[in-house]
Design an enzyme around this catalytic site. Sequence first.
Site, PDB file in Angstrom:
ATOM      1  N   LYS A   1      51.124  21.495  36.058  1.00  0.00           N
ATOM      2  CA  LYS A   1      50.245  20.991  35.043  1.00  0.00           C
ATOM      3  C   LYS A   1      50.203  21.804  33.851  1.00  0.00           C
ATOM      4  O   LYS A   1      50.344  23.038  33.871  1.00  0.00           O
ATOM      5  CB  LYS A   1      49.005  20.553  35.546  1.00  0.00           C
ATOM      6  CG  LYS A   1      48.134  19.671  34.576  1.00  0.00           C
ATOM      7  CD  LYS A   1      48.403  18.283  35.124  1.00  0.00           C
ATOM      8  CE  LYS A   1      47.553  17.227  34.272  1.00  0.00           C
ATOM      9  NZ  LYS A   1      47.715  15.922  34.715  1.00  0.00           N
TER      10      LYS A   1
HETATM   11  P1  NAD Z   1      43.079  10.162  26.399  1.00  0.00           P
HETATM   12  O1  NAD Z   1      43.218  11.245  25.542  1.00  0.00           O
HETATM   13  O2  NAD Z   1      44.087   9.007  25.974  1.00  0.00           O
HETATM   14  O3  NAD Z   1      41.766   9.472  26.337  1.00  0.00           O
HETATM   15  C1  NAD Z   1      40.535  10.078  26.973  1.00  0.00           C
HETATM   16  C2  NAD Z   1      39.294   9.207  26.304  1.00  0.00           C
HETATM   17  O4  NAD Z   1      38.133   9.687  26.859  1.00  0.00           O
HETATM   18  C3  NAD Z   1      39.410   9.306  24.756  1.00  0.00           C
HETATM   19  O5  NAD Z   1      39.267   7.794  24.210  1.00  0.00           O
HETATM   20  C4  NAD Z   1      38.218  10.012  24.391  1.00  0.00           C
HETATM   21  O6  NAD Z   1      37.557   9.799  23.387  1.00  0.00           O
HETATM   22  C5  NAD Z   1      37.302   9.763  25.819  1.00  0.00           C
HETATM   23  N1  NAD Z   1      36.266  11.169  25.994  1.00  0.00           N
HETATM   24  C6  NAD Z   1      36.241  12.290  25.825  1.00  0.00           C
HETATM   25  N2  NAD Z   1      35.238  12.811  26.011  1.00  0.00           N
HETATM   26  C7  NAD Z   1      34.519  11.960  26.509  1.00  0.00           C
HETATM   27  C8  NAD Z   1      33.237  12.007  26.865  1.00  0.00           C
HETATM   28  N3  NAD Z   1      32.401  13.135  26.898  1.00  0.00           N
HETATM   29  N4  NAD Z   1      32.576  10.753  27.530  1.00  0.00           N
HETATM   30  C9  NAD Z   1      33.339   9.400  27.191  1.00  0.00           C
HETATM   31  N5  NAD Z   1      34.586   9.417  27.056  1.00  0.00           N
HETATM   32  C10 NAD Z   1      35.000  10.676  26.463  1.00  0.00           C
HETATM   33  O7  NAD Z   1      43.447  10.530  27.961  1.00  0.00           O
HETATM   34  P2  NAD Z   1      43.918   9.679  28.972  1.00  0.00           P
HETATM   35  O8  NAD Z   1      45.333  10.149  29.061  1.00  0.00           O
HETATM   36  O9  NAD Z   1      43.265   8.292  29.037  1.00  0.00           O
HETATM   37  O10 NAD Z   1      43.459  10.723  30.359  1.00  0.00           O
HETATM   38  C11 NAD Z   1      41.968  10.388  30.772  1.00  0.00           C
HETATM   39  C12 NAD Z   1      41.982  10.959  32.374  1.00  0.00           C
HETATM   40  O11 NAD Z   1      42.992  10.139  33.114  1.00  0.00           O
HETATM   41  C13 NAD Z   1      42.326  12.269  32.331  1.00  0.00           C
HETATM   42  O12 NAD Z   1      41.468  12.852  33.450  1.00  0.00           O
HETATM   43  C14 NAD Z   1      43.868  12.516  32.792  1.00  0.00           C
HETATM   44  O13 NAD Z   1      44.127  13.912  33.584  1.00  0.00           O
HETATM   45  C15 NAD Z   1      43.831  11.316  33.831  1.00  0.00           C
HETATM   46  N6  NAD Z   1      45.139  10.813  33.766  1.00  0.00           N
HETATM   47  C16 NAD Z   1      45.916  10.336  32.808  1.00  0.00           C
HETATM   48  C17 NAD Z   1      47.253   9.920  32.972  1.00  0.00           C
HETATM   49  C18 NAD Z   1      48.043   9.452  31.787  1.00  0.00           C
HETATM   50  O14 NAD Z   1      49.242   8.810  32.134  1.00  0.00           O
HETATM   51  N7  NAD Z   1      47.787   9.639  30.632  1.00  0.00           N
HETATM   52  C19 NAD Z   1      47.899   9.917  34.162  1.00  0.00           C
HETATM   53  C20 NAD Z   1      46.863  10.028  35.267  1.00  0.00           C
HETATM   54  C21 NAD Z   1      45.976  10.664  35.071  1.00  0.00           C
END
Ligand code: NAD
Length: 480
Positions: free
Chosen positions: A110
Amino acid sequence: MNMPKVPTEVSFRESVDLMFRRATALMDLSPGLEEKIRVCNSTYTVRFGVRLRGKIETFTGYRSVHSEHMEPVKGGIRYSLGVSQDEVEALAALMTYKCALVETPFGGSKGGLCIDPREWDDHELEQITRRFAYELIKRDLINPAQNVPAPDMGTGEREMAWIADQYARMNTTDINAKACVTGKPPHAGGIQGRVEATGRGVQYALREFFQHKEDVAAAKLSGKLEGKRAVVQGLGNVGYHAAKFLSEEDGVKIIAVAERDGAVVNEAGLPIEELRQWMNRNGGLVKGFPNGAYVADGAKVLEMDCDMLIPAALEGVINKGNAARIKAPLIVEAANGPVTYGADEILRGKGTVIIPDMYANAGGVTVSYFEWVKNLSHIRFGRMQRRAEEGRSRILVEELERLSADKGLGWTLAQDFKEKFLQGSDELALVRSGLDDTMRTAYQSMREVWHGRPEVGDLRVAAYIVAISRVAATYRSKGL
Ligand code: NAD
């Protein structure tokens, strides 16, 4: 911003370690092998300067490699002010277990950069990303055969395209250069269906869960997925796609969405696409959305009465401070590490069923695997067989129609059946099929351990047991 939220809470990495140990306590591993699997192999910290707005700005980034039992290692790159060594190490460990659980042939890694991407314009972000990538590429911490990043919080297709291009510039004769990173846009070597993949995987995970009456009953729920009421935290890549597909395709009502500036609630079900469009026009804020009531304290909606809670934003949001007040009988960990170890204990005590992160959000790495394979094979999925498949189906349809006419049976095939049957699989259809198969198969493997061994009380321990057994088997076959 990140953990710990309450004074007695352990760090994210310690939380992952404790969850690991709950599983290994039920396994028969030698202490040496257990330790080898648990520890993080290495974490590289880099501080680099970029001249921006007339002065040099220094940024801190990390790339952690948790386990190289299989190579390349894989894991996203996160852009957030909450990034720390503890966080990337926890996330890298989760990647090891996730890849093992869904059988993608990777070790776990990561990366992260301490930055608020909203503070910089596109051109500045490109300069910062290219410089960070340069630092990692020259140390083989980005490399198609050794370490392949992907998007995570705060990053997406655009950043992955910059990284791929930076790698290609520094490795001009590497024919496999595009495979150095996944999550690229399709025109830059990406694959159809990667952007939606993690949210799509959450949908497939829930569909599979609701196939099993016994499991649904364990969560004190009944019936089908259709009509269930869900609360979602975070409407970013993962949360948006999960909420959109579940509401538009499976009849789930998204009764509340929590975002960084508060939450919107609508008991009749929020129109997710409209809400996302609203956020796009309003700087990512939900406040003022006309089709829902605004709640300033977004975290409060996690405690609403609902059938399932889908945290899809940050780690540590369900912690010792609020776990006892969480009413959802089913939690789907779309984010990584949203439930702390302390909260997990409280929730288990209450009988809450948790579909664990290493399974629930594995759709991203699964489709990243398909993208990596596509890049190495230098051909789009379906290109060779699609028309051949269509040709064979056409022969069958024509023969059926000929037989019907010959025998005077008067059979006619419905037009929409014919269209569906005659259509060969394109890349998107193949990606979704591969993802669905992966999510179903991985669920079965967790479920067998969950129900097959009385001492395994929950899906998380089951997931760890499956994953750790596979990593251990690989290490053993290497003679360790
Ligand atoms: P992203 O940046 O696209 O979205 C995150 C969202 O959370 C944003 O809309 C943001 O405004 C919101 N956010 C931030 N702080 C917040 C708070 N305090 N309360 C509520 N909402 C809040 O990120 P993502 O890629 O969707 O990732 C989200 C989670 O999923 C992370 O834990 C990441 O590790 C996990 N994840 C992502 C992927 C991927 O393919 N993108 C894959 C596996 C896991």
